[in-house]
Design a protein around this motif. Structure first.
Motif, PDB file in Angstrom:
ATOM      1  N   PHE C 271      -0.741   6.998   2.144  1.00 43.18           N
ATOM      2  CA  PHE C 271      -0.738   5.567   1.844  1.00 43.18           C
ATOM      3  C   PHE C 271      -0.059   4.779   2.950  1.00 43.18           C
ATOM      4  CE2 PHE C 271      -1.182   7.724  -2.115  1.00 43.18           C
ATOM      5  CZ  PHE C 271      -2.013   6.910  -2.881  1.00 43.18           C
ATOM      6  N   CYS C 272      -0.549   3.552   3.125  1.00 39.97           N
ATOM      7  CA  CYS C 272       0.105   2.649   4.067  1.00 39.97           C
ATOM      8  C   CYS C 272       0.948   1.677   3.241  1.00 39.97           C
ATOM      9  CB  CYS C 272      -0.934   1.908   4.898  1.00 39.97           C
ATOM     10  SG  CYS C 272      -0.180   0.952   6.215  1.00 39.97           S
ATOM     11  N   ILE C 273       2.263   1.783   3.394  1.00 40.15           N
ATOM     12  CA  ILE C 273       3.149   0.991   2.545  1.00 40.15           C
ATOM     13  C   ILE C 273       3.652  -0.222   3.333  1.00 40.15           C
ATOM     14  CG2 ILE C 273       5.178   1.072   1.043  1.00 40.15           C
ATOM     15  CD1 ILE C 273       3.185   3.276   0.316  1.00 40.15           C
ATOM     16  N   PRO C 274       3.406  -1.433   2.806  1.00 36.41           N
ATOM     17  CA  PRO C 274       3.891  -2.629   3.500  1.00 36.41           C
ATOM     18  C   PRO C 274       5.378  -2.860   3.223  1.00 36.41           C
ATOM     19  CG  PRO C 274       2.781  -3.257   1.485  1.00 36.41           C
ATOM     20  CD  PRO C 274       2.706  -1.759   1.560  1.00 36.41           C
ATOM     21  N   LYS C 275       5.984  -3.632   4.058  1.00 37.84           N
ATOM     22  CA  LYS C 275       7.427  -3.850   4.000  1.00 37.84           C
ATOM     23  C   LYS C 275       7.896  -4.263   2.615  1.00 37.84           C
ATOM     24  CE  LYS C 275      11.151  -5.960   6.547  1.00 37.84           C
ATOM     25  NZ  LYS C 275      11.563  -6.788   7.672  1.00 37.84           N
ATOM     26  N   LYS C 276       7.115  -5.144   1.964  1.00 39.99           N
ATOM     27  CA  LYS C 276       7.584  -5.657   0.672  1.00 39.99           C
ATOM     28  C   LYS C 276       7.728  -4.553  -0.380  1.00 39.99           C
ATOM     29  CE  LYS C 276       3.032  -7.182  -1.064  1.00 39.99           C
ATOM     30  NZ  LYS C 276       2.017  -7.269  -0.002  1.00 39.99           N
ATOM     31  N   GLN C 277       7.123  -3.404  -0.135  1.00 40.26           N
ATOM     32  CA  GLN C 277       7.230  -2.309  -1.116  1.00 40.26           C
ATOM     33  C   GLN C 277       8.209  -1.220  -0.693  1.00 40.26           C
ATOM     34  OE1 GLN C 277       3.201  -0.938  -1.748  1.00 40.26           O
ATOM     35  NE2 GLN C 277       2.507  -2.975  -2.359  1.00 40.26           N
ATOM     36  N   PHE C 278       8.890  -1.430   0.445  1.00 42.61           N
ATOM     37  CA  PHE C 278       9.779  -0.373   0.955  1.00 42.61           C
ATOM     38  C   PHE C 278      10.834   0.018  -0.074  1.00 42.61           C
ATOM     39  CE2 PHE C 278       9.335  -1.121   5.849  1.00 42.61           C
ATOM     40  CZ  PHE C 278       8.029  -0.700   5.760  1.00 42.61           C
ATOM     41  N   LYS C 279      11.419  -1.040  -0.711  1.00 45.78           N
ATOM     42  CA  LYS C 279      12.547  -0.814  -1.620  1.00 45.78           C
ATOM     43  C   LYS C 279      12.142   0.073  -2.793  1.00 45.78           C
ATOM     44  CE  LYS C 279      15.864  -4.537  -2.237  1.00 45.78           C
ATOM     45  NZ  LYS C 279      16.702  -4.140  -1.164  1.00 45.78           N
ATOM     46  N   THR C 280      10.921  -0.145  -3.276  1.00 43.10           N
ATOM     47  CA  THR C 280      10.505   0.535  -4.507  1.00 43.10           C
ATOM     48  C   THR C 280       9.734   1.826  -4.243  1.00 43.10           C
ATOM     49  OG1 THR C 280       8.542  -0.845  -4.503  1.00 43.10           O
ATOM     50  CG2 THR C 280      10.387  -1.598  -5.853  1.00 43.10           C
ATOM     51  N   THR C 281       9.601   2.188  -2.981  1.00 45.51           N
ATOM     52  CA  THR C 281       8.837   3.399  -2.693  1.00 45.51           C
ATOM     53  C   THR C 281       9.751   4.564  -2.330  1.00 45.51           C
ATOM     54  OG1 THR C 281       7.042   2.034  -1.854  1.00 45.51           O
ATOM     55  CG2 THR C 281       6.997   4.363  -1.269  1.00 45.51           C
ATOM     56  N   ILE C 282       9.580   5.643  -3.082  1.00 48.03           N
ATOM     57  CA  ILE C 282      10.301   6.862  -2.737  1.00 48.03           C
ATOM     58  C   ILE C 282       9.322   7.761  -1.978  1.00 48.03           C
ATOM     59  CG2 ILE C 282      11.571   8.852  -3.627  1.00 48.03           C
ATOM     60  CD1 ILE C 282      12.833   6.174  -4.335  1.00 48.03           C
ATOM     61  N   ILE C 283       9.697   8.179  -0.822  1.00 44.29           N
ATOM     62  CA  ILE C 283       8.782   9.011  -0.038  1.00 44.29           C
ATOM     63  C   ILE C 283       8.496  10.305  -0.785  1.00 44.29           C
ATOM     64  CG2 ILE C 283       8.553  10.356   2.087  1.00 44.29           C
ATOM     65  CD1 ILE C 283       9.998   8.174   3.541  1.00 44.29           C
ATOM     66  N   GLY C 284       7.237  10.624  -0.911  1.00 47.49           N
ATOM     67  CA  GLY C 284       6.859  11.888  -1.566  1.00 47.49           C
ATOM     68  C   GLY C 284       6.577  11.734  -3.046  1.00 47.49           C
ATOM     69  N   GLU C 285       6.944  10.618  -3.636  1.00 43.78           N
ATOM     70  CA  GLU C 285       6.665  10.411  -5.049  1.00 43.78           C
ATOM     71  C   GLU C 285       5.382   9.618  -5.199  1.00 43.78           C
ATOM     72  OE1 GLU C 285       9.793   8.653  -7.592  1.00 43.78           O
ATOM     73  OE2 GLU C 285      10.850  10.503  -7.090  1.00 43.78           O
ATOM     74  N   GLY C 286       4.387  10.234  -5.786  1.00 48.66           N
ATOM     75  CA  GLY C 286       3.111   9.529  -5.951  1.00 48.66           C
ATOM     76  C   GLY C 286       2.370   9.380  -4.643  1.00 48.66           C
ATOM     77  N   ASN C 287       2.979   9.806  -3.571  1.00 50.02           N
ATOM     78  CA  ASN C 287       2.224   9.876  -2.326  1.00 50.02           C
ATOM     79  C   ASN C 287       2.336  11.302  -1.798  1.00 50.02           C
ATOM     80  OD1 ASN C 287       4.898   9.786  -1.182  1.00 50.02           O
ATOM     81  ND2 ASN C 287       4.779   7.564  -1.347  1.00 50.02           N
ATOM     82  N   THR C 288       1.628  11.625  -0.775  1.00 54.04           N
ATOM     83  CA  THR C 288       1.557  13.023  -0.379  1.00 54.04           C
ATOM     84  C   THR C 288       2.788  13.441   0.434  1.00 54.04           C
ATOM     85  OG1 THR C 288       0.234  12.363   1.488  1.00 54.04           O
ATOM     86  CG2 THR C 288      -0.940  13.180  -0.433  1.00 54.04           C
ATOM     87  N   THR C 289       2.978  14.742   0.484  1.00 54.13           N
ATOM     88  CA  THR C 289       4.217  15.239   1.078  1.00 54.13           C
ATOM     89  C   THR C 289       3.996  16.025   2.362  1.00 54.13           C
ATOM     90  OG1 THR C 289       4.030  17.151  -0.366  1.00 54.13           O
ATOM     91  CG2 THR C 289       5.452  15.369  -1.105  1.00 54.13           C
ATOM     92  N   GLY C 290       2.934  15.729   3.054  1.00 48.15           N
ATOM     93  CA  GLY C 290       2.694  16.434   4.315  1.00 48.15           C
ATOM     94  C   GLY C 290       3.752  16.148   5.357  1.00 48.15           C
ATOM     95  N   GLY C 291       4.360  14.994   5.241  1.00 46.95           N
ATOM     96  CA  GLY C 291       5.490  14.705   6.112  1.00 46.95           C
ATOM     97  C   GLY C 291       5.171  13.872   7.333  1.00 46.95           C
ATOM     98  N   SER C 292       3.905  13.428   7.433  1.00 47.57           N
ATOM     99  CA  SER C 292       3.588  12.553   8.551  1.00 47.57           C
ATOM    100  C   SER C 292       4.008  11.134   8.190  1.00 47.57           C
ATOM    101  CB  SER C 292       2.075  12.592   8.829  1.00 47.57           C
ATOM    102  OG  SER C 292       1.698  11.428   9.540  1.00 47.57           O
TER     103      SER C 292
END
Lengths: 594, 156, 387
Positions: C271-292
């Motif tokens: 996913f491409c996460i825009p700045k306004k969603q940075f606060k509410t986004t946990i990396i790896g949760e609901g998005n993939t965990t390949g690590g890129s």
């Protein structure tokens, strides 16, 4: 009983054998799920995706053809989500497709067109991603390949691999460039292709079609100088009706003859006549080989294998070039007919052979190639000027505005219009064998073959390889060398089965004396020139029609055909005689394997 | 074509005739001859008892198996987003200027082929390129001129 | 949702602190079930992107009855923005190989392969050196598990495990229909465990530390540490090992250049996460965990970014299934048409629906995940698509 699983489809409980797909299960309860890449004859591909359904507990859709039914599954086949997805998939396929349906040979007989209409697909919803500058490959005498109509379902690739084991077509490149092509994209006439045309009958669209010759035929018919003769193979009459409003399995022999006469053919003859002739020549050839082996202890090629199927002949020329001696030297009925049309027929009718146009109406794509083999000019002319498929004949009848359904019956013309039940059954797998045995057994023993009503049932049916044996007892003195011999026979149809037979021969382990091989599954009734679709259900009905026609014939053994007796008296003199050798027999050529 | 026949035989003997060894065999030919010629593929078909069409179909799936004779040196410039952000276009322009060919073309005399490729796995060091088996990273036009100059001078 | 402060850790890249293959040796002293349970307890999930629980995969493989099983290390790292596997194979190949061997020992496999992407051919001799050491050890320890390198030939899709297996069988790398899964019917029809390079290295570390210690890292949803390949507009490009569970805000603050506009999490398939969603986004949760993780600052055109992705997909799709083959081309042509005003802006909505059809109907993860980046970019940067 195999393990069963229970599932629920659209609210209906259904039980199927473990391993069967959701699609199979749906069929069982009369729920139709659209498909494109699926074909009953072939393995599962699961790549067109139009058969997707909703499966409870999954957040993506499930391809019903590729997913085994499982205990407790709950499936919905027609939800808004499913319908939207299918419509979108259809729109994508259409966006990649040459949509000039009005000029397409397969128009109104196209699975893509049917589904696109069913889902009322908007052609303008997406941009066209059809590749530009695609040229139609018309290099082959038999098959035309038009990539602009290909939907990449890979049915042709699977057909060529699984049914025929030729692998002439393959998936090449990747992603947006992925296509169905040949080795190094070589034209169809430069590759190892048997021209069997099974790819055509398995193609859902107009991407693969036979090369069509009917415009030339119309021209010849319209030319008052030309005497146009057509002979039609037994399989044509049991399938042609499918294109013209009759149910599958209807025999339309009489109507077909009437239609062809109305269309302007000067003479409408029966390929069955030359099928009967093939039996006489081939049975005698076999007896000579057996005598050479058993009496003269000569090193002759046994088993002998039939050579009626030009797809099979080209297959063995490519794949087993060292073993061509096993092939009967007899030409196929089509080519015998052609050679006789411009000699015997011309002589009897007093027509200048150079004015004769000889046309063969065949269930076959490979016959077109066969007609154009350079060696097939023994009459001094092009023995067969053009081969038409059953489909082309159907189209021509439609073009003539004939109301086929209401047509009266008529008889084949004479001469070379008389046939027996033995000639008729050539159309079904096992038929040549049965016809040959009916005659051979009679020639050897003076008695009819010991089967109820002459029906040699072990050689019939759709099993890939069939075998039978017959013990010769109380032989006529001339054939005493066969006394007590138990002769073994095999029948194979579909080239993948032919390969098994050949591998056995190569290994020196073949127990047989005589083998019938047909390139197409089911024999000629399932040929590459037959109406589309073809599947086992349809093959069985066409085969039944063939055997019905046989039973209705007053004469059911080739050697009793009065026209056959007459042609030997008047023209050929004797089986395997000099004239026969010149006109009815041929040689084969080694071809490259790769 | 005795050489190709020998090479294929050597490789088929080494890896085995089963289909599963097709990729190693094709790669072995590629390493020796820089591409998969028609003759080589036909020879593989013969020796591994596969259809030629299937071999071509398989080879043409992979971007590192070429079926036409390209340049002796294959320059693959990474076109993935991070290399693009790091200045890939300039690198391509420099290479096109120096080689007088466009992307996808081969220089006269078949010395260099200029190609773009997907991610080389050097995203932290872009722009990156591969010349045959050699990696070059953090490219600048000047660096490219130097590297390519060396190829032109020394490795012809 | 729970998140923790961003914390750099040193698990996978910790220096070898024990004798070569000591971890494997110790694992082999325990019962196989115990080791598999340890993996399950650790909460370790596949590090290739799909995130399937590793211990469970091994457990299923162990349960299969077969004369032959295979363990394959998926080193076909092709996701744009990913290069952690390369670093692992360069720096700690022993941990990767140990993980494969522990897996093989536990599930009963005697043959293993490292499917190495063609672009990493230069690593072969380096890996082979380590394999030699490993084989020596295996012989001494009486472990019947041999590992070979299988070279890829350049195809992103071969990172999909069934495509990888097809490729190893000498075919086009086209994903198979599932079920059956490789765990039942994999390489040459035999039960096969396919795990990512990092997964095997992590499994080794789980055995070294014990599940209890390992799962102290991360959150309830995501256990352990993870390697992040960081690229784009970042002064700290490279591979960083981080404890799982941090917010994207912390991440961008740490690794961005101060002007971060968006972060692509999980490669182009993510996913491409825009700045306004940075606060509410946990990396790896609901998005993939390949690590890129690719970082974009305000100078970047998101249209160009998306165009680049779509071109990539259209080229790297295997081409066999309709939605992926044609859909990727349509999305690419579609955004070009909107940009050049040949199609109205509303056409983007049609394309978003198409991406959803692709998710619903594609045969494998490639086609299914195109919608992630497509929809997140089109929805969040709509103006950039139009003007």
């Amino acid at each position: 009983m195999a393990e069963q699983v229970k599932l629920n489809i659209d609210g209906v409980d259904v039980q199927v054998e473990k391993g069967q797909s959701i699609l199979d299960a749906a069929k069982k309860v009369n729920i139709r799920i659209p498909t494109l890449c699926h074909h009953e004859d072939l393995c599962v591909a699961g790549n067109c995706r139009v058969c997707v359904v909703e499966q409870e507990g999954k957040n993506t859709l499930t391809p019903s053809c590729a997913t085994p039914a499982e205990e407790g599954m709950v499936i919905k086949t027609s939800t808004p989500k499913v319908r939207r997805a299918r419509k979108d998939l259809m729109a994508l396929l259409v966006s990649e497709h040459n949509t000039q349906c009005t000029t397409c040979y397969r128009s109104t007989n196209c699975e893509l067109q049917d589904l696109a209409a069913e889902y009322n697909v908007d052609n303008n919803i997406y941009l066209s991603v059809l590749k530009e500058n695609l040229e139609i490959d018309k290099s082959s005498w038999s098959i035309e390949k038009d990539d602009s109509k290909c939907i990449r379902c890979q049915r042709c690739v699977r057909t060529c691999a699984e049914l025929q084991h030729v692998n002439a077509l393959a998936v090449t490149e990747r992603g947006r460039d992925m296509r169905i092509s040949t080795f190094m994209h070589l034209p169809m006439n430069e590759i190892v292709c048997t021209n069997c045309g099974q790819c055509i009958t398995h193609c859902p669209t107009g991407a693969l079609t036979e090369r069509r010759y009917y415009d030339e035929i119309w021209e010849a018919i319209d030319d008052p100088e030309k005497h146009v003769v057509i002979n039609t193979a037994p399989s044509v009459r049991v399938a042609l009706g499918e294109m013209l409003g009759f149910p599958v399995g209807t025999r339309v022999t009489g109507k077909m003859v009437t239609a062809l006469k109305k269309m302007g053919f000067d003479s409408v003859l029966d390929t069955d006549f030359s099928a009967d002739l093939t039996i006489i020549e081939e049975a005698n050839e076999l007896l000579v080989r057996l005598k050479d082996a058993l009496v003269h202890k000569k090193d002759v090629a046994l088993p002998m294998i039939t050579s009626c199927s030009p797809g099979w002949v080209k297959f063995i020329e490519h794949m087993y070039p060292e073993h061509l001696a096993h092939l009967s030297s007899c030409k196929s009925p089509q080519q015998m007919f052609g050679a006789l049309t411009k000699t015997y027929y011309a002589e009897k009718k007093g027509i200048d052979p150079s004015k004769i146009v000889s046309v063969a109406g065949m269930p076959c794509a490979a016959k077109k190639y066969e007609a154009n083999r350079p060696e097939m000019r023994d009459s001094g002319y092009h023995d067969v000027d053009a081969g038409l498929t059953t489909r082309e004949i159907g189209h021509m009848i439609k073009q003539s505005g004939i109301n086929f359904l209401e047509l009266e019956d008529s008889e084949f013309d004479s001469i070379m219009g008389e046939s027996t039940g033995a000639g008729v059954i050539f159309g079904a797998t096992g038929g040549v064998m049965e016809a040959a045995l009916r005659t051979a057994y009679f020639v050897i023993t003076g008695r009819p073959v010991p089967f109820d009503n002459l029906n040699i049932t072990p050689v019939r049916g759709l099993k890939g390889i069939k075998e039978t044996s017959i013990k010769f007892e109380n032989c006529l003195p001339e054939y005493s060398f066969l006394e007590g011999v138990e002769a073994k026979f095999a029948i194979a149809h579909g080239l993948i089965n032919a390969r098994q037979i050949m591998d056995q021969i190569v290994a020196g382990e073949s127990p047989y004396h005589f083998i019938e091989i047909m390139a197409c599954p089911g024999g000629c009734i399932g040929g590459g020139g037959q109406p589309i679709p073809t599947n086992d259900e349809i093959r069985k009905k066409r085969i039944q029609a063939i055997y019905d026609e046989d039973m209705n014939k007053p004469i059911r053994m080739s050697h009793e055909n009065p026209e056959i007796i007459k042609i030997y008296e008047d023209f050929l003199e004797k089986p395997l005689g000099e004239k026969s050798h010149h006109l009815l027999h041929t040689k084969y050529r080694k071809r490259k394997r790769y | 074509m005795a050489e190709v026949k020998e090479l294929v035989k050597e490789l088929v003997d080494k890896y085995g005739r089963e289909r599963k060894n097709l990729l190693p065999v094709l790669q072995g030919i590629h390493l020796e001859t820089n591409y998969l010629s028609k003759e080589a593929m036909l020879e593989v078909a013969k020796q591994m008892d596969l259809s030629a069409a299937e071999i071509y179909g398989t080879a043409s799936f992979y971007s590192f198996l070429d079926t036409k004779a390209d340049g002796k040196y294959k320059i693959r410039v990474c076109k993935s987003i991070t290399c693009e952000m790091a200045g890939k276009s300039e690198i391509i322009r420099t290479l096109e200027d120096m080689l007088k060919v466009k992307v996808g073309e081969t220089t006269e005399g078949k010395r260099f082929s200029l190609l773009e490729t997907n991610c080389l796995g050097l995203c932290d060091q872009g722009p990156a390129m591969l010349i045959n088996e050699e990696f070059y990273t953090q490219l600048t036009p000047a660096k490219v001129r130097k590297i390519l100059g060396e190829y032109i001078r020394n490795k012809y | 949702m729970s998140n923790i402060k961003l914390r750099k850790v040193d698990v996978i890249f910790s220096p070898y602190s024990v004798a070569p293959y000591e971890i494997l040796k110790n694992a082999m002293k325990r019962s196989k079930d115990e080791v598999v349970q340890e993996l399950i307890d650790s909460g370790l999930r596949g590090r290739g992107g799909a995130g399937f629980p590793t211990g469970l995969k091994w457990k299923f493989a162990k349960q299969q009855e077969s004369d032959q099983k295979y363990v394959i290390c998926n080193a076909d790292e092709g996701e744009p923005g990913t290069f952690k596997d390369r670093k692992l194979l360069v720096e700690v190949p022993r941990k990767v190989i140990s993980g494969m061997a522990i897996c093989a020992w536990a599930v009963g496999a005697s043959k293993g392969y490292i499917y190495l992407r063609r672009e990493y051919r230069y690593l072969v001799s380096h890996i082979e050196e380590e394999l030699e050491l490993y084989h020596k050890f295996a012989k001494e320890a009486g472990l019947d598990f041999k590992i070979e390198i299988f070279m890829g030939a350049g195809a992103y899709i071969c990172g999909e495990e069934t495509a990888l297996i097809e490729s190893m069988e000498g075919r086009r790398g086209e994903p198979r229909n599932k079920p059956p899964f490789p765990i039942k019917n994999g390489y040459l029809g035999k039960p096969t465990v396919v795990n990512n390079v990092e997964t095997f290295a992590s499994a080794t570390m789980v055995c070294r530390m014990g599940a209890d210690e390992y799962k102290k890292l991360g959150t309830d949803d995501q256990r352990g540490s993870k390697l992040f390949s960081i690229s784009g507009d970042s002064p700290k490009k490279g591979v960083h090992e981080l404890e799982l569970g941090m917010s994207l805000e912390d991440f961008a603050n740490e690794f961005g250049d101060g002007d971060t506009k968006a972060v692509q999490v999980g490669g182009v398939a993510g996913f491409c996460i825009p700045k306004k969603q940075f606060k509410t986004t946990i990396i790896g949760e609901g998005n993939t965990t390949g690590g890129s993780t690719m970082i974009f600052n305000s100078t970047r055109s998101m249209y160009n970014v998306l165009h680049n992705y779509l071109d990539f997909f259209a080229e790297e799709s295997c081409g066999q299934c309709t939605p992926c083959r044609v859909g990727t081309q349509q999305l690419l042509k579609g955004i070009e048409a909107v940009k050049s005003k040949k199609k109205p802006p509303e056409y983007l909505d049609q394309l978003v629906k198409l991406a959803e059809t692709m998710r619903l109907t594609s045969k494998c993860g490639l086609g299914q995940s195109v919608t992630n980046s497509f929809s997140s970019i089109v929805k969040n940067f709509r103006e950039e698509m139009i003007y």
